[in-house]
Write an enzyme that holds these catalytic residues in place. Structure first.
Site, PDB file in Angstrom:
ATOM      1  N   ASP A  88       0.942  -1.111  -0.018  1.00  0.00           N
ATOM      2  CA  ASP A  88       0.026   0.208   0.284  1.00  0.00           C
ATOM      3  C   ASP A  88       1.012   1.250   0.176  1.00  0.00           C
ATOM      4  OD1 ASP A  88      -2.274  -1.709  -0.039  1.00  0.00           O
ATOM      5  OD2 ASP A  88      -2.744  -0.985   2.022  1.00  0.00           O
ATOM      6  N   ASP A 192      -1.869  13.408  22.447  1.00  0.00           N
ATOM      7  CA  ASP A 192      -0.390  13.242  21.606  1.00  0.00           C
ATOM      8  C   ASP A 192      -0.415  13.543  20.020  1.00  0.00           C
ATOM      9  OD1 ASP A 192       0.271  12.126  23.752  1.00  0.00           O
ATOM     10  OD2 ASP A 192       0.629   9.907  23.310  1.00  0.00           O
TER      11      ASP A 192
END
Length: 305
Positions: A88, A192
């Site tokens: 991919d 985060d």
């Protein structure tokens, strides 16, 4: 004495004329065995009657010199179909560049997951033969146009097929982002990081961060926080015509990544803006291909049932 006629069931099936005569191969040239795979597929295509070229970097890095080479800028003028051999990530890299040219892509999977390079290498012959003759299913995958703005100036631009991610730095502290949708304040998010993913990217980083799976036909993005400070901060699905802006309010060494293949360092006050690209990626699949078959196979659903 006349030669006996073959029974109808044994008569060879006539092949349709080629729909794609000019094919370029793009390979994951860093992978072991890449040269052999590219050469094998090239020989198959030539036997089918195709004019075969190699993408320039693929040819240079595999050392294959038996075929004409073509750079990405020239693919739209000399190619009817691009065949991507790898995983991919290989397709993401070339797909972003080729979407503007409108050349369709077929992915042959030599990687691990292969959500968009969905043809297994060991069965490419029987799958490619009808595709080359116009027997395929086509779908369009939307892309994101992203930009980084600093003091009112655009300092970085990129296109993404999977996702745009704003991350904290290596220091073990969160970043704070001011998020706006179409110019309207949504929230200050402490986490985060934050992922903006397309339906194609919903099976990538966004999935590991707890985001939903989105069918490729859905016209939307998903906004997924990474380890948010507030547990009520959940993934949100947005219409793809939205403009999403993320401004760095606090946190050190933040950065933005685009399909995890290009990166930009961010300062306080920088804004990362994501909107829908005017281009879409054309993907071809074998007749009978189904998105849910891919999910079931790649995510190992119903194992042992």
């Amino acid at each position: 004495m006349n030669a006996p006629h073959l029974p109808r069931a044994l008569a060879p099936k006539a092949l349709r004329p080629l729909r794609f005569e000019q094919v370029v191969i793009v390979g994951k040239y860093q992978a072991p065995g890449a040269r052999n795979a590219v050469e094998e597929i090239a020989q198959f295509l030539m036997a089918e009657g195709c004019d075969v070229s190699l993408e320039l970097q693929t040819a240079l890095n595999t050392g294959i010199t038996d075929h004409p080479t073509i750079d990405v800028a020239g693919i739209d003028c000399h190619t009817q179909l691009a065949l991507v051999v790898g995983g991919d990530g290989t397709l993401l890299g070339i797909g972003r560049q080729m979407a503007r040219h409108g050349v369709p892509l077929v992915g042959i999977n030599q990687g691990r997951l292969g959500f968009i390079t969905d043809i297994p290498f060991d069965s490419y012959r029987e799958v490619l033969r009808p595709i080359l003759r116009g027997e395929y299913q086509e779908e369009a995958r939307s892309l994101m146009a992203a930009s980084v703005w600093r003091d009112g100036r655009c300092v970085f631009e990129a296109t993404a097929l999977n996702d745009v991610v704003v991350n904290r730095g290596a220091v073990a502290s969160m970043i704070e982002l001011r998020v706006e949708i179409d110019g309207h304040f949504v929230a200050n998010q402490r986490a985060d990081g934050l992922i903006i993913a397309s339906p194609t990217g919903s099976t990538a980083y966004a999935l590991s961060a707890g985001g939903p799976l989105m069918h490729p036909d859905i016209g939307g993005w998903v906004m997924v926080p990474i380890a948010p400070h507030t547990l009520s901060n959940r993934p949100v699905v947005l219409p793809s015509h939205s403009e999403i802006a993320m401004e760095i309010v606090a946190g050190r060494d933040a950065s933005a990544s685009f399909d995890m293949q290009s990166f930009a360092s961010l300062l306080h006050g920088d804004r990362v803006v994501v909107r829908r690209s005017e281009h879409s990626l054309r993907l071809l699949h074998p007749v009978g291909w189904n998105y849910f078959d891919t999910l079931r196979r790649k995510l190992h659903w119903n194992e042992g049932a």
